[in-house]
Design a protein around this motif. Sequence first.
Motif, PDB file in Angstrom:
ATOM      1  N   GLY A 108      27.874 -83.801 101.532  1.00 17.86           N
ATOM      2  CA  GLY A 108      28.237 -83.296 102.850  1.00 17.86           C
ATOM      3  C   GLY A 108      28.942 -81.969 102.694  1.00 17.86           C
ATOM      4  N   SER A 109      28.721 -81.075 103.666  1.00 20.80           N
ATOM      5  CA  SER A 109      29.357 -79.761 103.607  1.00 20.80           C
ATOM      6  C   SER A 109      28.945 -79.005 104.859  1.00 20.80           C
ATOM      7  CB  SER A 109      28.890 -79.020 102.338  1.00 20.80           C
ATOM      8  OG  SER A 109      29.469 -77.745 102.268  1.00 20.80           O
ATOM      9  N   GLY A 110      29.914 -78.426 105.534  1.00 23.49           N
ATOM     10  CA  GLY A 110      29.631 -77.785 106.818  1.00 23.49           C
ATOM     11  C   GLY A 110      29.533 -76.276 106.736  1.00 23.49           C
ATOM     12  N   ARG A 111      30.040 -75.619 107.767  1.00 21.57           N
ATOM     13  CA  ARG A 111      29.825 -74.164 107.871  1.00 21.57           C
ATOM     14  C   ARG A 111      30.678 -73.380 106.876  1.00 21.57           C
ATOM     15  NH1 ARG A 111      32.972 -73.141 113.650  1.00 21.57           N
ATOM     16  NH2 ARG A 111      35.001 -73.784 112.865  1.00 21.57           N
ATOM     17  N   SER A 134      27.593 -86.679 112.012  1.00 16.50           N
ATOM     18  CA  SER A 134      28.015 -86.301 110.659  1.00 16.50           C
ATOM     19  C   SER A 134      27.862 -87.434 109.641  1.00 16.50           C
ATOM     20  CB  SER A 134      29.484 -85.845 110.700  1.00 16.50           C
ATOM     21  OG  SER A 134      30.050 -85.873 109.434  1.00 16.50           O
ATOM     22  N   VAL A 135      28.358 -88.619 109.986  1.00 14.69           N
ATOM     23  CA  VAL A 135      28.352 -89.721 109.015  1.00 14.69           C
ATOM     24  C   VAL A 135      26.915 -90.165 108.705  1.00 14.69           C
ATOM     25  CG1 VAL A 135      28.987 -92.157 108.700  1.00 14.69           C
ATOM     26  CG2 VAL A 135      30.710 -90.492 109.430  1.00 14.69           C
ATOM     27  N   GLY A 180      38.254 -87.398 109.429  1.00 14.96           N
ATOM     28  CA  GLY A 180      37.733 -87.890 110.706  1.00 14.96           C
ATOM     29  C   GLY A 180      36.558 -88.850 110.573  1.00 14.96           C
ATOM     30  N   GLY A 181      35.809 -88.766 109.468  1.00 13.29           N
ATOM     31  CA  GLY A 181      34.676 -89.674 109.281  1.00 13.29           C
ATOM     32  C   GLY A 181      35.059 -90.991 108.629  1.00 13.29           C
ATOM     33  N   ASP A 192      32.417 -80.331 108.846  1.00  7.94           N
ATOM     34  CA  ASP A 192      32.719 -81.101 107.628  1.00  7.94           C
ATOM     35  C   ASP A 192      33.213 -80.212 106.492  1.00  7.94           C
ATOM     36  OD1 ASP A 192      31.875 -83.419 108.825  1.00  7.94           O
ATOM     37  OD2 ASP A 192      29.887 -83.410 107.908  1.00  7.94           O
ATOM     38  N   CYS A 193      34.176 -80.744 105.757  1.00  5.91           N
ATOM     39  CA  CYS A 193      34.547 -80.160 104.466  1.00  5.91           C
ATOM     40  C   CYS A 193      33.449 -80.531 103.450  1.00  5.91           C
ATOM     41  CB  CYS A 193      35.895 -80.735 104.014  1.00  5.91           C
ATOM     42  SG  CYS A 193      35.835 -82.524 103.761  1.00  5.91           S
TER      43      CYS A 193
END
Length: 259
Positions: A22-25, A59-60, A91-92, A35-36
Amino acid sequence: MTQRRENIAYSFRLSDEVFIVGSGRTGLGISDDYDCHIYLINWGESLGLIDAGGGHRDSVAQILSNVRAAGFDPAHISTLFLTHAHADHSGGARALQQQLGLTVCVSAVEADFLRRGDEDAIGLTVARTAGFSPPDYQFQGVQPDRELNHGDTIPVGSFQLKPILTAGHSRGSLCFLLQGKQLRYLFSGDTLFLGGMISLVNCPGSSLDDYRRSMPRLEGLSIDALLPGHGGFCLRKGQSHIGMAIQAFQGLSVPRSII
Ligand SMILES: [Zn+2]
């Protein structure tokens, strides 16, 4: 027919032991923007996660698809280790706990923030005002299963994970040291980034004095891989980035902060 982009699962293999799922912007863009980085650790007989992302929208579900894309069954994830309680990392956690029945571990210093879903204490109130949090974002509190303390040693499969309390970015920020079969890793959360950058933020609990006291705890770890919660990461000479931060704290000016 072209597959819709959001239905594609992605993962990055860093070694046989560690994957990014997982990895966001602020990173690789393989899960929700908020997401981090989320790291999957392959202990052998079970799997662990470092951080949960923000849990925003799907996200999850995307993270679990990414785990499958890495070749693993999400049902084998036994433990989630949170580097700190900020919403983009924790948060997840509730959805992961509900869906997988995994054990949620967080610093004893910040466990109560998650229990109460305290948006002020986890910096979400400021992040929302500053536009760093999605406007429709709602934080999901979680009941941690285990509280971690500095000096603990957590056996996981044939590995050991050591939480190092590094207050500074937040009061209960943890870095996790892992001696793998291939590499020695430090999952540094938002404490330390490539180039020795820190993250001092305008949120409750973020403190330059705490940072100054914490940095020596990362000295002499001899890590290969430095794996932060956002931005770049490295698999070799990770300790040199810690050295840069320690050196910066010996100067008169405030060390460079990533935001
Ligand atoms: Zn943070």
